[in-house]
Design a protein around this motif. Structure first.
Motif, short mmCIF file in Angstrom:
data_model
loop_
_atom_site.label_atom_id
_atom_site.label_comp_id
_atom_site.label_asym_id
_atom_site.label_seq_id
_atom_site.Cartn_x
_atom_site.Cartn_y
_atom_site.Cartn_z
N THR A 89 1.18 -0.64 0.08
CA THR A 89 0.19 -0.10 0.53
C THR A 89 0.85 1.38 0.27
O THR A 89 0.41 2.11 0.18
N LYS A 90 2.38 1.58 0.47
CA LYS A 90 3.24 2.45 0.11
C LYS A 90 4.52 1.75 -0.55
O LYS A 90 4.59 0.69 -0.08
N ALA A 91 5.44 3.34 -0.87
CA ALA A 91 6.11 3.21 -1.07
C ALA A 91 7.27 1.47 -0.77
O ALA A 91 7.44 1.96 0.69
N ASP A 92 7.81 1.32 -0.56
CA ASP A 92 8.76 0.52 0.07
C ASP A 92 8.26 -0.39 0.69
O ASP A 92 9.27 -1.71 0.72
N ASP A 93 7.45 -0.54 0.78
CA ASP A 93 6.96 -1.87 1.11
C ASP A 93 7.15 -3.17 0.48
O ASP A 93 6.82 -3.43 -0.78
N LYS A 94 7.24 -4.45 0.93
CA LYS A 94 7.20 -5.14 0.42
C LYS A 94 5.65 -6.65 0.73
O LYS A 94 5.66 -7.07 1.89
N GLY A 95 5.13 -7.03 0.11
CA GLY A 95 3.79 -7.76 0.22
C GLY A 95 4.89 -9.46 -0.42
O GLY A 95 5.12 -9.40 -1.38
N SER A 96 4.61 -9.83 0.28
CA SER A 96 4.65 -11.94 0.12
C SER A 96 2.84 -12.64 0.98
O SER A 96 2.70 -12.00 1.82
N ASN A 97 3.70 -13.69 -0.02
CA ASN A 97 2.82 -15.08 0.80
C ASN A 97 3.02 -16.23 -0.89
O ASN A 97 3.25 -15.30 -1.92
N LYS A 98 2.74 -17.35 0.39
CA LYS A 98 3.79 -18.50 -0.16
C LYS A 98 4.23 -18.57 -0.81
O LYS A 98 4.44 -19.05 -2.21
N GLY A 99 5.77 -18.03 -0.44
CA GLY A 99 6.96 -17.90 -1.30
C GLY A 99 6.81 -16.95 -2.05
O GLY A 99 7.77 -16.63 -3.14
N PHE A 100 6.07 -15.97 -2.74
CA PHE A 100 6.61 -15.39 -3.95
C PHE A 100 6.13 -13.66 -3.06
O PHE A 100 5.45 -13.50 -1.62
N GLU A 101 7.17 -12.82 -4.03
CA GLU A 101 7.20 -11.49 -3.30
C GLU A 101 6.96 -10.61 -4.26
O GLU A 101 7.38 -10.64 -5.19
N ALA A 102 6.95 -9.26 -4.03
CA ALA A 102 7.32 -8.23 -4.93
C ALA A 102 6.97 -6.83 -3.72
O ALA A 102 6.67 -7.00 -2.37
N THR A 103 8.07 -5.98 -3.97
CA THR A 103 8.34 -4.30 -3.73
C THR A 103 7.53 -3.22 -4.39
O THR A 103 8.18 -3.43 -5.48
N TYR A 104 7.02 -2.75 -3.70
CA TYR A 104 6.17 -1.19 -4.86
C TYR A 104 7.28 0.14 -4.26
O TYR A 104 8.34 0.11 -4.02
N ARG A 105 7.74 -0.37 -5.85
CA ARG A 105 8.74 0.87 -6.03
C ARG A 105 8.31 2.11 -6.57
O ARG A 105 8.18 2.13 -8.28
N LYS A 106 8.09 3.10 -5.74
CA LYS A 106 7.93 3.97 -6.75
C LYS A 106 8.62 4.49 -7.33
O LYS A 106 8.60 5.25 -8.95
N GLU A 107 10.12 4.82 -7.64
CA GLU A 107 11.26 5.58 -8.04
C GLU A 107 11.29 5.33 -9.78
O GLU A 107 11.19 5.77 -10.84
N THR A 108 10.61 3.99 -10.12
CA THR A 108 10.00 2.97 -11.02
C THR A 108 8.80 2.87 -11.76
O THR A 108 8.56 2.00 -12.60
N THR A 109 7.96 2.94 -10.72
CA THR A 109 7.04 3.40 -10.98
C THR A 109 6.83 1.57 -11.30
O THR A 109 5.44 0.92 -12.61
N SER A 110 6.88 0.15 -10.25
CA SER A 110 7.04 -0.43 -11.01
C SER A 110 6.62 -1.91 -9.06
O SER A 110 6.94 -1.30 -8.02
N PHE A 111 6.15 -3.33 -9.86
CA PHE A 111 5.89 -4.00 -9.14
C PHE A 111 6.14 -5.37 -9.19
O PHE A 111 5.37 -6.07 -9.74
N HIS A 112 6.95 -5.79 -9.29
CA HIS A 112 7.37 -7.07 -9.62
C HIS A 112 7.14 -8.12 -8.96
O HIS A 112 7.91 -8.51 -8.32
#
Lengths: 116, 117
Positions: free
Chosen positions: A51-74
């Motif tokens: 929900t905010k920049a630099d937050d990392k979401g994770s679940n079931k071994g998957f993860e994604a980091t909120y990158r505001k500078e690159t507008t990405s969420f890989h």
């Protein structure tokens, strides 16, 4: 308006391979970001969120980091399994809405196929 | 675990006919949504509903579409006169809180596949 772009599929990997599915977004301010997964014949399930920049979401071994500078969420996973085969959707909701009940904006989805 | 349910799972109709797709949101949720997914394409937002009125709608949601919460448990999507291009999977979703709240997660139903012939 808001938009989400994710890599086209299908993505085919062998079991235990490393996974990255790219997602970039266009939105005003700081939207909330989500990954949803759709298994064959089923509806959409929330996989993880941030929900905010630099937050990392994770679940079931998957993860994604909120990158505001690159507008990405890989989306990443270190070692995929055959059971991870599904379609993965990146999505966002706006930072602020006057109405409160805004719909999600989805990417086109990435079909992931994991071979044994 | 509470879940969103949708009926029917598959609906076949003739062009020009009216269809009603039904959803039962999670019981303590206050916000309701319809989305559609044309085969091979992305999931698209149609409409959101709160406090017995439409909160937001997309350009897809034209006068052929309507939504209703006829009782305390059901949430319906009506297509007045179906067209071939309405063929799609329609998903219902619900959330406990608004998009700006901590309880914003939208829970999706399994979908209704609508086929217009």
């Amino acid at each position: 308006g808001d938009s989400v772009t994710q890599m086209e599929g299908p993505v085919t990997l062998s079991e235990e391979a490393f996974l990255t599915i790219n997602c970039t977004y266009t939105a005003t301010g700081y939207p909330s970001l989500f990954w949803y997964v759709q298994y064959p014949g089923e509806g959409l399930q929330l996989l993880l969120k941030a929900t905010k920049a630099d937050d990392k979401g994770s679940n079931k071994g998957f993860e994604a980091t909120y990158r505001k500078e690159t507008t990405s969420f890989h989306l990443e996973k270190g070692s995929v399994q055959v059971s991870d085969s599904a379609v993965y959707f990146c999505a966002l909701t706006p930072m602020y809405s006057g109405g409160g009940a805004d719909g999600l904006t989805f990417g086109k989805g990435t079909h992931l196929i994991i071979q044994p | 675990e509470p879940e969103v349910t949708q009926t029917p799972s598959h609906q076949v109709t003739q062009m020009g006919q009216e269809v009603i797709l039904r959803c039962v949101p999670i019981s303590n949720h206050l916000y309701f949504y319809w989305y559609r997914q044309i085969l091979g394409q992305k999931v698209e937002f149609l409409v959101s509903f709160y406090n017995n009125e439409i909160s937001e709608k997309s350009e897809i949601f034209d006068d052929q579409f309507s939504v209703e919460r006829p009782d305390g448990s059901n949430f319906t999507l009506k297509i007045r006169s179906t067209k071939l291009e309405d063929s799609a999977m329609y998903f219902c979703a619900s959330s406990e809180g608004a998009v700006t709240s901590a309880r914003r997660e939208q829970f999706f139903g399994p979908g209704t596949r609508l086929t217009v012939l």
